[in-house]
Design a protein around this motif. Structure first.
Motif, PDB file in Angstrom:
ATOM      1  N   PRO A  51       0.803  -1.219   0.000  1.00 57.30           N
ATOM      2  CA  PRO A  51       0.000   0.000   0.000  1.00 57.30           C
ATOM      3  C   PRO A  51       0.840   1.276   0.000  1.00 57.30           C
ATOM      4  CG  PRO A  51       0.165  -0.800   2.224  1.00 57.30           C
ATOM      5  CD  PRO A  51       0.919  -1.796   1.346  1.00 57.30           C
ATOM      6  N   LEU A  54       0.058   3.975  -4.960  1.00 58.04           N
ATOM      7  CA  LEU A  54      -1.206   3.761  -5.651  1.00 58.04           C
ATOM      8  C   LEU A  54      -0.950   2.870  -6.861  1.00 58.04           C
ATOM      9  CD1 LEU A  54      -2.633   7.407  -5.506  1.00 58.04           C
ATOM     10  CD2 LEU A  54      -3.129   5.477  -3.987  1.00 58.04           C
ATOM     11  N   ARG A  60       2.790  10.388  -3.520  1.00 60.64           N
ATOM     12  CA  ARG A  60       2.140  11.681  -3.271  1.00 60.64           C
ATOM     13  C   ARG A  60       2.173  12.490  -4.555  1.00 60.64           C
ATOM     14  NH1 ARG A  60       1.314  13.459   1.477  1.00 60.64           N
ATOM     15  NH2 ARG A  60       0.528  15.548   1.773  1.00 60.64           N
ATOM     16  N   GLU A  73      -6.253  18.544  -7.026  1.00 57.95           N
ATOM     17  CA  GLU A  73      -6.299  17.326  -6.227  1.00 57.95           C
ATOM     18  C   GLU A  73      -4.950  16.971  -5.619  1.00 57.95           C
ATOM     19  OE1 GLU A  73      -9.795  14.789  -8.374  1.00 57.95           O
ATOM     20  OE2 GLU A  73      -7.776  14.608  -9.240  1.00 57.95           O
ATOM     21  N   HIS A  75      -3.240  13.423  -4.322  1.00 52.15           N
ATOM     22  CA  HIS A  75      -3.307  11.966  -4.312  1.00 52.15           C
ATOM     23  C   HIS A  75      -2.239  11.473  -3.340  1.00 52.15           C
ATOM     24  CE1 HIS A  75      -5.537  11.946  -8.232  1.00 52.15           C
ATOM     25  NE2 HIS A  75      -4.898  13.112  -8.340  1.00 52.15           N
ATOM     26  N   ALA A  77      -0.954   7.843  -1.322  1.00 53.00           N
ATOM     27  CA  ALA A  77      -1.092   6.414  -1.022  1.00 53.00           C
ATOM     28  C   ALA A  77      -1.234   6.243   0.487  1.00 53.00           C
ATOM     29  CB  ALA A  77       0.134   5.665  -1.528  1.00 53.00           C
ATOM     30  N   PRO A  78      -2.041   5.308   0.923  1.00 57.18           N
ATOM     31  CA  PRO A  78      -2.733   4.262   0.192  1.00 57.18           C
ATOM     32  C   PRO A  78      -4.161   4.633  -0.214  1.00 57.18           C
ATOM     33  CG  PRO A  78      -2.917   3.771   2.501  1.00 57.18           C
ATOM     34  CD  PRO A  78      -2.109   5.057   2.372  1.00 57.18           C
ATOM     35  N   ASN A  79      -4.584   5.866  -0.007  1.00 57.65           N
ATOM     36  CA  ASN A  79      -5.958   6.268  -0.319  1.00 57.65           C
ATOM     37  C   ASN A  79      -6.171   6.348  -1.826  1.00 57.65           C
ATOM     38  OD1 ASN A  79      -6.426   6.602   2.452  1.00 57.65           O
ATOM     39  ND2 ASN A  79      -5.628   8.683   2.375  1.00 57.65           N
ATOM     40  N   SER A  80      -7.046   5.538  -2.356  1.00 50.95           N
ATOM     41  CA  SER A  80      -7.269   5.524  -3.798  1.00 50.95           C
ATOM     42  C   SER A  80      -8.053   6.744  -4.277  1.00 50.95           C
ATOM     43  CB  SER A  80      -7.980   4.242  -4.228  1.00 50.95           C
ATOM     44  OG  SER A  80      -9.246   4.140  -3.591  1.00 50.95           O
ATOM     45  N   GLU A  81      -8.785   7.377  -3.388  1.00 53.28           N
ATOM     46  CA  GLU A  81      -9.553   8.576  -3.755  1.00 53.28           C
ATOM     47  C   GLU A  81      -8.753   9.833  -3.444  1.00 53.28           C
ATOM     48  OE1 GLU A  81     -12.495   8.832  -5.379  1.00 53.28           O
ATOM     49  OE2 GLU A  81     -12.252   6.657  -5.627  1.00 53.28           O
ATOM     50  N   PRO A  82      -8.603  10.731  -4.426  1.00 46.41           N
ATOM     51  CA  PRO A  82      -7.878  11.976  -4.169  1.00 46.41           C
ATOM     52  C   PRO A  82      -8.690  12.913  -3.280  1.00 46.41           C
ATOM     53  CG  PRO A  82      -8.797  12.000  -6.370  1.00 46.41           C
ATOM     54  CD  PRO A  82      -9.073  10.635  -5.801  1.00 46.41           C
ATOM     55  N   THR A  83      -7.980  13.843  -2.663  1.00 46.32           N
ATOM     56  CA  THR A  83      -8.593  14.885  -1.858  1.00 46.32           C
ATOM     57  C   THR A  83      -8.603  16.163  -2.676  1.00 46.32           C
ATOM     58  OG1 THR A  83      -7.708  13.896   0.152  1.00 46.32           O
ATOM     59  CG2 THR A  83      -8.387  16.219   0.277  1.00 46.32           C
TER      60      THR A  83
END
Length: 109
Positions: A51, A54, A60, A73, A75, A77-83
Motif C-alpha cells: 500500500p 497507488l 504523493r 487534487e 493523491h 497512497a494508500p488512499n485511492s480517492e484523491p482529496t
C-alpha cells in the motif's frame, strides 16, 4: 521564487532508492484550467508497492488534470480517492510539495 520561474518546467529525476520525481508546470489559457496553470507534482516509485503506492506508483501527487470538473487534487497512497484542495497559487503549492517529500528540490538542471 516567482510564478514565471515555474512556467515551462518539465523534469524527471530517478533516485537510487527506486523513487522518482516528475514535475510539470506551465501557464495556460485553456478553458480546462481556470487557474491559468496546468501542473503535476509527482513523487512515487518506479515499481508498484501497495500500500506504499497507488496503482500508478504514486506516493504523493498534486495535480489539476481535471481542474474544470474536479478542481485541484492531492493523491496520497494508500488512499485511492484523491482529496480536493484549494489552490493556494503555483509557488505556494510547489513549496508545499517539496516540504512534504523526503527529497531536495530539483535545482540547477
Amino acid at each position: 521564487m516567482e510564478p514565471e520561474d515555474l512556467d515551462g518546467i518539465n523534469r524527471i529525476r530517478k533516485y537510487p532508492d527506486r523513487t522518482v520525481i516528475r514535475v510539470f508546470c506551465t501557464r495556460t489559457t485553456a478553458d480546462a484550467y481556470p487557474s491559468g496553470w496546468a501542473y503535476s507534482f509527482h513523487y512515487g516509485m518506479l515499481e508498484l508497492d501497495p500500500p506504499r503506492t497507488l496503482d500508478d506508483g504514486t506516493i504523493r501527487r498534486y495535480d489539476n488534470a481535471h481542474e474544470a470538473t474536479k478542481g485541484h487534487e492531492l493523491h496520497v497512497a494508500p488512499n485511492s480517492e484523491p482529496t480536493q484542495i484549494d489552490f493556494p497559487g503555483i509557488v505556494t503549492l510547489w513549496d508545499r510539495f517539496w516540504s512534504e517529500i523526503p527529497k531536495s528540490e530539483l535545482s540547477g538542471e
